[in-house]
Design a protein around this motif. Structure first.
Motif, PDB file in Angstrom:
ATOM      1  N   LEU A 129      -5.052  -6.135 -40.751  1.00  0.00           N
ATOM      2  CA  LEU A 129      -5.802  -6.051 -42.010  1.00  0.00           C
ATOM      3  C   LEU A 129      -7.105  -5.264 -41.880  1.00  0.00           C
ATOM      4  O   LEU A 129      -7.893  -5.202 -42.825  1.00  0.00           O
ATOM      5  N   ALA A 130      -7.337  -4.645 -40.728  1.00  0.00           N
ATOM      6  CA  ALA A 130      -8.565  -3.871 -40.519  1.00  0.00           C
ATOM      7  C   ALA A 130      -8.574  -2.645 -41.425  1.00  0.00           C
ATOM      8  O   ALA A 130      -7.562  -1.952 -41.556  1.00  0.00           O
ATOM      9  N   ASP A 131      -9.713  -2.395 -42.036  1.00  0.00           N
ATOM     10  CA  ASP A 131      -9.860  -1.208 -42.878  1.00  0.00           C
ATOM     11  C   ASP A 131     -10.113   0.044 -42.049  1.00  0.00           C
ATOM     12  O   ASP A 131      -9.747   1.139 -42.455  1.00  0.00           O
ATOM     13  N   SER A 132     -10.766  -0.145 -40.895  1.00  0.00           N
ATOM     14  CA  SER A 132     -11.072   1.001 -40.038  1.00  0.00           C
ATOM     15  C   SER A 132     -11.273   0.519 -38.603  1.00  0.00           C
ATOM     16  O   SER A 132     -11.492  -0.672 -38.373  1.00  0.00           O
ATOM     17  N   PRO A 133     -11.222   1.441 -37.639  1.00  0.00           N
ATOM     18  CA  PRO A 133     -11.496   1.062 -36.244  1.00  0.00           C
ATOM     19  C   PRO A 133     -12.905   0.480 -36.073  1.00  0.00           C
ATOM     20  O   PRO A 133     -13.142  -0.308 -35.169  1.00  0.00           O
ATOM     21  N   HIS A 134     -13.817   0.872 -36.960  1.00  0.00           N
ATOM     22  CA  HIS A 134     -15.185   0.341 -36.899  1.00  0.00           C
ATOM     23  C   HIS A 134     -15.189  -1.180 -37.069  1.00  0.00           C
ATOM     24  O   HIS A 134     -15.993  -1.879 -36.453  1.00  0.00           O
ATOM     25  N   ASP A 135     -14.281  -1.695 -37.901  1.00  0.00           N
ATOM     26  CA  ASP A 135     -14.199  -3.151 -38.094  1.00  0.00           C
ATOM     27  C   ASP A 135     -13.905  -3.854 -36.774  1.00  0.00           C
ATOM     28  O   ASP A 135     -14.521  -4.871 -36.448  1.00  0.00           O
ATOM     29  N   LEU A 136     -12.966  -3.307 -36.014  1.00  0.00           N
ATOM     30  CA  LEU A 136     -12.622  -3.889 -34.714  1.00  0.00           C
ATOM     31  C   LEU A 136     -13.801  -3.812 -33.747  1.00  0.00           C
ATOM     32  O   LEU A 136     -14.089  -4.774 -33.026  1.00  0.00           O
ATOM     33  N   ASP A 137     -14.485  -2.683 -33.739  1.00  0.00           N
ATOM     34  CA  ASP A 137     -15.643  -2.505 -32.857  1.00  0.00           C
ATOM     35  C   ASP A 137     -16.743  -3.510 -33.182  1.00  0.00           C
ATOM     36  O   ASP A 137     -17.375  -4.060 -32.277  1.00  0.00           O
ATOM     37  N   TYR A 138     -16.965  -3.749 -34.471  1.00  0.00           N
ATOM     38  CA  TYR A 138     -18.015  -4.683 -34.890  1.00  0.00           C
ATOM     39  C   TYR A 138     -17.705  -6.098 -34.400  1.00  0.00           C
ATOM     40  O   TYR A 138     -18.569  -6.768 -33.826  1.00  0.00           O
ATOM     41  N   ILE A 139     -16.472  -6.559 -34.615  1.00  0.00           N
ATOM     42  CA  ILE A 139     -16.109  -7.915 -34.195  1.00  0.00           C
ATOM     43  C   ILE A 139     -16.124  -8.010 -32.669  1.00  0.00           C
ATOM     44  O   ILE A 139     -16.583  -9.009 -32.104  1.00  0.00           O
ATOM     45  N   LYS A 140     -15.670  -6.973 -31.991  1.00  0.00           N
ATOM     46  CA  LYS A 140     -15.716  -6.961 -30.525  1.00  0.00           C
ATOM     47  C   LYS A 140     -17.146  -7.144 -30.039  1.00  0.00           C
ATOM     48  O   LYS A 140     -17.408  -7.932 -29.126  1.00  0.00           O
ATOM     49  N   GLN A 141     -18.076  -6.437 -30.656  1.00  0.00           N
ATOM     50  CA  GLN A 141     -19.488  -6.556 -30.276  1.00  0.00           C
ATOM     51  C   GLN A 141     -19.991  -7.983 -30.518  1.00  0.00           C
ATOM     52  O   GLN A 141     -20.716  -8.537 -29.690  1.00  0.00           O
ATOM     53  N   GLN A 142     -19.603  -8.588 -31.637  1.00  0.00           N
ATOM     54  CA  GLN A 142     -20.035  -9.957 -31.938  1.00  0.00           C
ATOM     55  C   GLN A 142     -19.518 -10.937 -30.877  1.00  0.00           C
ATOM     56  O   GLN A 142     -20.255 -11.816 -30.426  1.00  0.00           O
ATOM     57  N   LEU A 143     -18.267 -10.776 -30.482  1.00  0.00           N
ATOM     58  CA  LEU A 143     -17.680 -11.666 -29.476  1.00  0.00           C
ATOM     59  C   LEU A 143     -18.302 -11.450 -28.104  1.00  0.00           C
ATOM     60  O   LEU A 143     -18.516 -12.410 -27.353  1.00  0.00           O
ATOM     61  N   GLN A 144     -18.618 -10.216 -27.768  1.00  0.00           N
ATOM     62  CA  GLN A 144     -19.298  -9.949 -26.496  1.00  0.00           C
ATOM     63  C   GLN A 144     -20.691 -10.580 -26.484  1.00  0.00           C
ATOM     64  O   GLN A 144     -21.103 -11.162 -25.476  1.00  0.00           O
ATOM     65  N   LEU A 145     -21.406 -10.487 -27.593  1.00  0.00           N
ATOM     66  CA  LEU A 145     -22.726 -11.123 -27.681  1.00  0.00           C
ATOM     67  C   LEU A 145     -22.633 -12.640 -27.525  1.00  0.00           C
ATOM     68  O   LEU A 145     -23.537 -13.272 -26.992  1.00  0.00           O
ATOM     69  N   ALA A 146     -21.523 -13.203 -27.993  1.00  0.00           N
ATOM     70  CA  ALA A 146     -21.328 -14.648 -27.896  1.00  0.00           C
ATOM     71  C   ALA A 146     -20.961 -15.082 -26.478  1.00  0.00           C
ATOM     72  O   ALA A 146     -20.960 -16.268 -26.174  1.00  0.00           O
ATOM     73  N   GLY A 147     -20.641 -14.114 -25.605  1.00  0.00           N
ATOM     74  CA  GLY A 147     -20.368 -14.429 -24.207  1.00  0.00           C
ATOM     75  C   GLY A 147     -18.923 -14.291 -23.781  1.00  0.00           C
ATOM     76  O   GLY A 147     -18.550 -14.780 -22.711  1.00  0.00           O
ATOM     77  N   ALA A 148     -18.098 -13.610 -24.571  1.00  0.00           N
ATOM     78  CA  ALA A 148     -16.691 -13.418 -24.200  1.00  0.00           C
ATOM     79  C   ALA A 148     -16.583 -12.498 -22.996  1.00  0.00           C
ATOM     80  O   ALA A 148     -17.168 -11.419 -22.975  1.00  0.00           O
ATOM     81  N   ASP A 149     -15.833 -12.929 -21.986  1.00  0.00           N
ATOM     82  CA  ASP A 149     -15.606 -12.112 -20.793  1.00  0.00           C
ATOM     83  C   ASP A 149     -14.590 -11.011 -21.064  1.00  0.00           C
ATOM     84  O   ASP A 149     -14.746  -9.889 -20.599  1.00  0.00           O
ATOM     85  N   ASP A 150     -13.529 -11.341 -21.772  1.00  0.00           N
ATOM     86  CA  ASP A 150     -12.482 -10.393 -22.138  1.00  0.00           C
ATOM     87  C   ASP A 150     -12.252 -10.496 -23.637  1.00  0.00           C
ATOM     88  O   ASP A 150     -12.465 -11.561 -24.230  1.00  0.00           O
ATOM     89  N   ILE A 151     -11.771  -9.410 -24.232  1.00  0.00           N
ATOM     90  CA  ILE A 151     -11.482  -9.389 -25.665  1.00  0.00           C
ATOM     91  C   ILE A 151     -10.016  -9.013 -25.860  1.00  0.00           C
ATOM     92  O   ILE A 151      -9.532  -8.045 -25.269  1.00  0.00           O
ATOM     93  N   PHE A 152      -9.331  -9.787 -26.695  1.00  0.00           N
ATOM     94  CA  PHE A 152      -7.952  -9.509 -27.060  1.00  0.00           C
ATOM     95  C   PHE A 152      -7.894  -9.258 -28.566  1.00  0.00           C
ATOM     96  O   PHE A 152      -8.677  -9.826 -29.319  1.00  0.00           O
ATOM     97  N   THR A 153      -6.953  -8.415 -28.983  1.00  0.00           N
ATOM     98  CA  THR A 153      -6.748  -8.172 -30.412  1.00  0.00           C
ATOM     99  C   THR A 153      -5.330  -8.603 -30.746  1.00  0.00           C
ATOM    100  O   THR A 153      -4.385  -8.248 -30.038  1.00  0.00           O
ATOM    101  N   ILE A 154      -5.202  -9.415 -31.809  1.00  0.00           N
ATOM    102  CA  ILE A 154      -3.880  -9.917 -32.170  1.00  0.00           C
ATOM    103  C   ILE A 154      -3.652  -9.854 -33.673  1.00  0.00           C
ATOM    104  O   ILE A 154      -4.598  -9.816 -34.463  1.00  0.00           O
TER     105      ILE A 154
END
Length: 142
Positions: free
Chosen positions: A101-126
């Motif tokens: 449901l992503a409108d653009s790759p930027h949407d994925l990048d934004y959420i990835k950044q939020q999860l990294q800030l929260a302390g995620a060691d690895d990021i998965f997309t599903i």
């Protein structure tokens, strides 16, 4: 399989992911209380969205091996505060859900950044709808 604590906002896909892993029929089912399964613990989204309920997450995390922070690509809020995962003293990963449901790759990048800030060691997309990334996440949890 590592026992995973699924945390995230209401409607982010925690229960749907649980249904995929357990081979259950995918249907919307609002999680009202903490639900325990052999390989995972599903939590209500309110536990993540309301800081006063963090203690319930923290106590529940004692019975797990990994924290799985989940956020929908459609949810542009800052769901997890910076360093959120550090309160658990467990490894933490981030999962971007509903990627179909992503409108653009930027949407994925934004959420990835939020999860990294929260302390995620690895990021998965599903995407539970298309099964994209589900197998890779399950393999990680095994």
């Amino acid at each position: 399989m590592k026992r995973a604590l699924l945390v995230g906002a209401v409607g982010c896909g925690k229960t749907t992911f649980k249904q995929c892993v357990l081979g259950e029929k995918q249907e919307y089912d609002k999680t009202q209380a903490v639900e325990f399964f052999d390989s995972m613990i599903d939590t209500p989204g309110e536990f993540t969205e309301h800081r006063r309920l963090y203690s319930a997450l923290n106590v529940t995390a004692n019975q797990t091996d990994v924290i799985v922070m989940m956020q929908s690509v459609q949810d542009k809020r800052q769901i997890f505060s910076p360093g959120f995962s550090y309160m658990f003293h467990k490894p933490a990963i981030g999962v971007i859900t509903k990627t179909d449901l992503a409108d653009s790759p930027h949407d994925l990048d934004y959420i990835k950044q939020q999860l990294q800030l929260a302390g995620a060691d690895d990021i998965f997309t599903i995407s539970s709808r298309t099964n994209q990334g589900i197998e890779q996440l399950i393999n990680y949890l095994e």
